[in-house]
Scaffold this motif. Structure first.
Motif, PDB file in Angstrom:
ATOM      1  N   HIS A  29     -53.024   6.804  26.883  1.00 38.80           N
ATOM      2  CA  HIS A  29     -53.396   7.393  28.181  1.00 38.80           C
ATOM      3  C   HIS A  29     -52.287   7.251  29.222  1.00 38.80           C
ATOM      4  CE1 HIS A  29     -54.241   3.487  30.158  1.00 38.80           C
ATOM      5  NE2 HIS A  29     -54.866   3.104  29.049  1.00 38.80           N
ATOM      6  N   GLY A  30     -52.440   8.005  30.319  1.00 39.07           N
ATOM      7  CA  GLY A  30     -51.480   7.961  31.421  1.00 39.07           C
ATOM      8  C   GLY A  30     -51.900   6.967  32.490  1.00 39.07           C
ATOM      9  N   TYR A  31     -51.209   7.038  33.616  1.00 36.00           N
ATOM     10  CA  TYR A  31     -51.393   6.143  34.758  1.00 36.00           C
ATOM     11  C   TYR A  31     -52.195   6.835  35.841  1.00 36.00           C
ATOM     12  CZ  TYR A  31     -50.096   4.546  39.446  1.00 36.00           C
ATOM     13  OH  TYR A  31     -50.137   4.171  40.755  1.00 36.00           O
ATOM     14  N   PRO A  32     -53.102   6.202  36.524  1.00 28.37           N
ATOM     15  CA  PRO A  32     -53.705   4.891  36.271  1.00 28.37           C
ATOM     16  C   PRO A  32     -55.062   5.125  35.614  1.00 28.37           C
ATOM     17  CG  PRO A  32     -54.067   5.506  38.579  1.00 28.37           C
ATOM     18  CD  PRO A  32     -53.557   6.735  37.847  1.00 28.37           C
ATOM     19  N   SER A  97     -48.469  11.983  29.954  1.00 31.63           N
ATOM     20  CA  SER A  97     -47.714  11.519  31.116  1.00 31.63           C
ATOM     21  C   SER A  97     -47.084  10.156  30.840  1.00 31.63           C
ATOM     22  CB  SER A  97     -48.603  11.535  32.360  1.00 31.63           C
ATOM     23  OG  SER A  97     -47.785  11.554  33.497  1.00 31.63           O
ATOM     24  N   MET A  98     -47.554   9.071  31.470  1.00 28.71           N
ATOM     25  CA  MET A  98     -46.983   7.762  31.134  1.00 28.71           C
ATOM     26  C   MET A  98     -47.146   7.479  29.644  1.00 28.71           C
ATOM     27  SD  MET A  98     -47.968   3.997  32.595  1.00 28.71           S
ATOM     28  CE  MET A  98     -49.547   3.909  31.753  1.00 28.71           C
ATOM     29  N   GLY A  99     -48.220   7.995  29.058  1.00 28.36           N
ATOM     30  CA  GLY A  99     -48.413   7.841  27.612  1.00 28.36           C
ATOM     31  C   GLY A  99     -47.262   8.466  26.831  1.00 28.36           C
ATOM     32  N   LEU A 153     -54.191   8.536  46.847  1.00 28.92           N
ATOM     33  CA  LEU A 153     -52.842   9.096  46.651  1.00 28.92           C
ATOM     34  C   LEU A 153     -52.818  10.079  45.473  1.00 28.92           C
ATOM     35  CD1 LEU A 153     -50.112   8.161  48.020  1.00 28.92           C
ATOM     36  CD2 LEU A 153     -49.770   6.704  46.007  1.00 28.92           C
ATOM     37  N   MET A 154     -53.500   9.708  44.405  1.00 27.29           N
ATOM     38  CA  MET A 154     -53.342  10.456  43.146  1.00 27.29           C
ATOM     39  C   MET A 154     -54.367  11.578  42.969  1.00 27.29           C
ATOM     40  SD  MET A 154     -50.857   8.895  41.360  1.00 27.29           S
ATOM     41  CE  MET A 154     -51.099   9.365  39.643  1.00 27.29           C
ATOM     42  N   LEU A 155     -55.635  11.295  43.309  1.00 26.81           N
ATOM     43  CA  LEU A 155     -56.690  12.239  42.921  1.00 26.81           C
ATOM     44  C   LEU A 155     -56.466  13.659  43.463  1.00 26.81           C
ATOM     45  CD1 LEU A 155     -59.305  12.611  41.309  1.00 26.81           C
ATOM     46  CD2 LEU A 155     -60.581  11.943  43.360  1.00 26.81           C
ATOM     47  N   LYS A 157     -53.952  15.328  43.647  1.00 27.45           N
ATOM     48  CA  LYS A 157     -52.852  16.056  42.999  1.00 27.45           C
ATOM     49  C   LYS A 157     -53.055  16.216  41.483  1.00 27.45           C
ATOM     50  CE  LYS A 157     -49.561  13.329  44.662  1.00 27.45           C
ATOM     51  NZ  LYS A 157     -48.296  12.731  45.005  1.00 27.45           N
ATOM     52  N   MET A 158     -54.103  15.609  40.961  1.00 29.56           N
ATOM     53  CA  MET A 158     -54.158  15.524  39.489  1.00 29.56           C
ATOM     54  C   MET A 158     -54.700  16.761  38.795  1.00 29.56           C
ATOM     55  SD  MET A 158     -54.948  11.642  38.461  1.00 29.56           S
ATOM     56  CE  MET A 158     -53.736  11.413  37.184  1.00 29.56           C
ATOM     57  N   LEU A 159     -55.501  17.564  39.493  1.00 30.42           N
ATOM     58  CA  LEU A 159     -56.254  18.610  38.797  1.00 30.42           C
ATOM     59  C   LEU A 159     -55.881  19.993  39.336  1.00 30.42           C
ATOM     60  CD1 LEU A 159     -59.577  16.559  38.965  1.00 30.42           C
ATOM     61  CD2 LEU A 159     -58.073  16.782  36.984  1.00 30.42           C
ATOM     62  N   GLY A 192     -42.823  -0.690  35.726  1.00 30.72           N
ATOM     63  CA  GLY A 192     -42.296  -0.293  34.418  1.00 30.72           C
ATOM     64  C   GLY A 192     -41.818   1.154  34.404  1.00 30.72           C
ATOM     65  N   MET A 193     -42.574   2.031  35.057  1.00 27.76           N
ATOM     66  CA  MET A 193     -42.158   3.445  35.098  1.00 27.76           C
ATOM     67  C   MET A 193     -40.906   3.601  35.956  1.00 27.76           C
ATOM     68  SD  MET A 193     -45.641   5.744  35.116  1.00 27.76           S
ATOM     69  CE  MET A 193     -46.455   5.048  36.532  1.00 27.76           C
ATOM     70  N   ARG A 194     -40.855   2.861  37.059  1.00 28.48           N
ATOM     71  CA  ARG A 194     -39.678   2.910  37.948  1.00 28.48           C
ATOM     72  C   ARG A 194     -38.400   2.560  37.177  1.00 28.48           C
ATOM     73  NH1 ARG A 194     -40.010  -1.948  41.649  1.00 28.48           N
ATOM     74  NH2 ARG A 194     -39.334  -2.877  39.682  1.00 28.48           N
ATOM     75  N   GLN A 219     -48.800  19.125  39.051  1.00 25.77           N
ATOM     76  CA  GLN A 219     -48.023  18.812  40.267  1.00 25.77           C
ATOM     77  C   GLN A 219     -47.123  17.594  40.070  1.00 25.77           C
ATOM     78  OE1 GLN A 219     -50.055  19.023  44.124  1.00 25.77           O
ATOM     79  NE2 GLN A 219     -51.885  19.710  43.033  1.00 25.77           N
ATOM     80  N   PHE A 220     -47.183  16.972  38.918  1.00 27.42           N
ATOM     81  CA  PHE A 220     -46.375  15.770  38.701  1.00 27.42           C
ATOM     82  C   PHE A 220     -45.118  16.051  37.892  1.00 27.42           C
ATOM     83  CE2 PHE A 220     -50.507  14.071  39.725  1.00 27.42           C
ATOM     84  CZ  PHE A 220     -50.219  12.948  40.477  1.00 27.42           C
ATOM     85  N   VAL A 221     -45.215  17.015  36.989  1.00 27.60           N
ATOM     86  CA  VAL A 221     -44.072  17.290  36.112  1.00 27.60           C
ATOM     87  C   VAL A 221     -43.611  18.724  36.345  1.00 27.60           C
ATOM     88  CG1 VAL A 221     -43.250  17.321  33.730  1.00 27.60           C
ATOM     89  CG2 VAL A 221     -45.078  15.752  34.379  1.00 27.60           C
TER      90      VAL A 221
HETATM   91  C1  MLT Z   1     -49.215   9.591  34.778  1.00 32.41           C
HETATM   92  O1  MLT Z   1     -50.122  10.424  34.830  1.00 32.41           O
HETATM   93  O2  MLT Z   1     -49.126   8.798  33.829  1.00 32.41           O
HETATM   94  C2  MLT Z   1     -48.236   9.498  35.916  1.00 32.41           C
HETATM   95  O3  MLT Z   1     -48.365  10.620  36.725  1.00 32.41           O
HETATM   96  C3  MLT Z   1     -46.837   9.344  35.448  1.00 32.41           C
HETATM   97  C4  MLT Z   1     -45.883   9.117  36.579  1.00 32.41           C
HETATM   98  O4  MLT Z   1     -46.305   8.764  37.683  1.00 32.41           O
HETATM   99  O5  MLT Z   1     -44.670   9.275  36.361  1.00 32.41           O
END
Ligand code: MLT
Length: 271
Positions: A29-32, A97-99, A153-155, A157-159, A192-194, A219-221
Motif C-alpha cells: 500500500h501507499g502513504y498514509p 505510490s509509496m508501495g 492535507l492529503m484527502l 487531492k487523492m481522488l 524515508g520517502m524524502r 494530482q501526485f504523480v
Molecule cells: C503515496 O500515496 O504513497 C504518496 O502520495 C507518495 C508520496 O507522497 O510521494
C-alpha cells in the motif's frame, strides 16, 4: 492474521488459492494508507492469484516503531514477511505510490524473488528539493497536530472530481483509512520517502513483465513521469484510467481489476 518479524508484528491477509498454477502477488500500500486499500482486489481477484497483503510497519494493525523508515527497511520487512510465510516461489509485486518506491527498493535487493511488477500511481525519481522541504513541513505538522492534519492535507487531492462528487461513501472510507495512521508511521515514511534514492537507473534493469496503471486525474504523480517509466522499462504496458485520481484501484475497481486479470493470464498459462 499476524506474523512476527524480528522487531515488529505485521498484520496481513492471505487470500486466494495457493496452487502451483496460480501466481502469488504481494500488494504494497501507499502513504498514509493500509491494507484496506486493496479490499476490492481481494474480493474480485480471488480466483486469479494468491494475494498477500500486509500492513506496512507503522500502519493498520502492524506495529509502529519510531522512524525513520527507509524504503529499504520496508522492503526488508516485506522480504522477512515472505520468509516467515515460507514463500519460496517468485512473486509479482503490486505497489501503489509509496508501495511502488518500496517495490523498487525490493527489486534492487531481492530481484531473484520478483517475476512481475504492477506499478500504480508511482514514480521512479527521487524527491526534488521542494518536495523534501514539504516532507519536513508535513513531519512537523503530524508531530504537532496528529494524523487529522495529514488527512486535511492529503484527502482533498487523492481522488478524481467524479469520485468526490458522486461517491461520498468512498471518500469517507478513504478518510477513515488516512485517519487511522499512527504518527510514528506517518513521520517514519515521510522521512524515508524524502531520503529515498533515485530509482531511474534501475528501470533499464527491469526485465520482468511490468504493468503500469495510472489514474488520469492523479494530482501526485505527473503523467510525464509515468510515461517516462513506460519508455525506460522494456516491454512495459501503460494504461490510463479515466475518472480516477491517485487511487484507481478503489475508484475504478472494475477497470483496474480487468487490467490485472489480463496481465495475470500469462503467468497462469505459463505454468
Ligand atoms: C503515496 O500515496 O504513497 C504518496 O502520495 C507518495 C508520496 O507522497 O510521494
Amino acid at each position: 492474521m499476524q506474523v512476527q518479524l524480528p522487531d515488529i508484528t505485521i498484520a496481513y491477509e492471505d487470500s486466494g488459492p495457493q496452487l502451483s498454477t496460480r501466481p502469488t502477488i504481494l500488494f504494497i500500500h501507499g502513504y498514509p494508507l493500509n491494507r484496506k486499500l486493496w479490499q476490492l482486489q481481494i474480493s474480485d481477484l480471488a480466483d486469479s492469484a494468491r494475494m498477500l497483503i500486509p500492513d506496512l510497519r507503522g500502519f493498520g494493525e502492524s506495529h509502529a516503531t519510531p522512524g525513520p523508515y527507509s524504503m529499504e527497511l520496508l522492503a526488508d520487512d516485506c522480504n522477512a514477511f515472505l520468509d516467515q510465510l515460507g514463500v519460496v516461489e517468485s512473486i509479482i509485486i503490486c505497489g501503489l505510490s509509496m508501495g511502488g518506491y518500496i517495490a523498487f527498493a525490493f527489486f534492487r535487493k531481492y530481484s531473484w524473488r520478483v517475476r512481475g511488477l504492477i506499478l500504480t500511481a508511482t514514480r521512479a525519481g527521487a524527491d526534488s528539493l521542494e518536495a523534501k522541504t514539504n516532507r519536513d513541513k508535513a513531519i512537523a505538522l503530524a508531530e504537532k497536530e496528529g494524523s487529522e492534519a495529514i488527512v486535511r492535507l492529503m484527502l482533498p487531492k487523492m481522488l478524481s472530481a467524479q469520485t468526490y462528487a458522486s461517491r461520498p461513501e468512498l471518500v469517507e472510507h478513504v478518510r477513515g483509512i488516512l485517519s487511522s495512521a499512527s504518527v510514528h508511521g506517518i513521520t517514519g515514511v515521510l522521512a524515508g520517502m524524502r531520503d529515498r534514492p533515485d530509482s531511474t537507473p534501475l528501470l533499464a534493469q527491469i526485465t520482468v513483465p511490468t504493468l503500469l496503471i495510472f489514474g488520469e486525474e492523479d494530482q501526485f504523480v505527473p503523467r510525464s513521469d509515468f510515461e517516462a517509466m513506460r519508455d525506460a522499462i522494456h516491454g512495459s504496458q501503460l494504461h490510463l484510467i479515466p475518472n480516477a485520481g491517485h487511487l484507481p484501484n478503489l475508484e475504478q475497481p472494475e477497470t483496474y481489476n480487468a487490467l490485472v486479470r489480463a496481465y495475470l493470464a500469462a503467468f497462469t498459462e505459463n505454468h
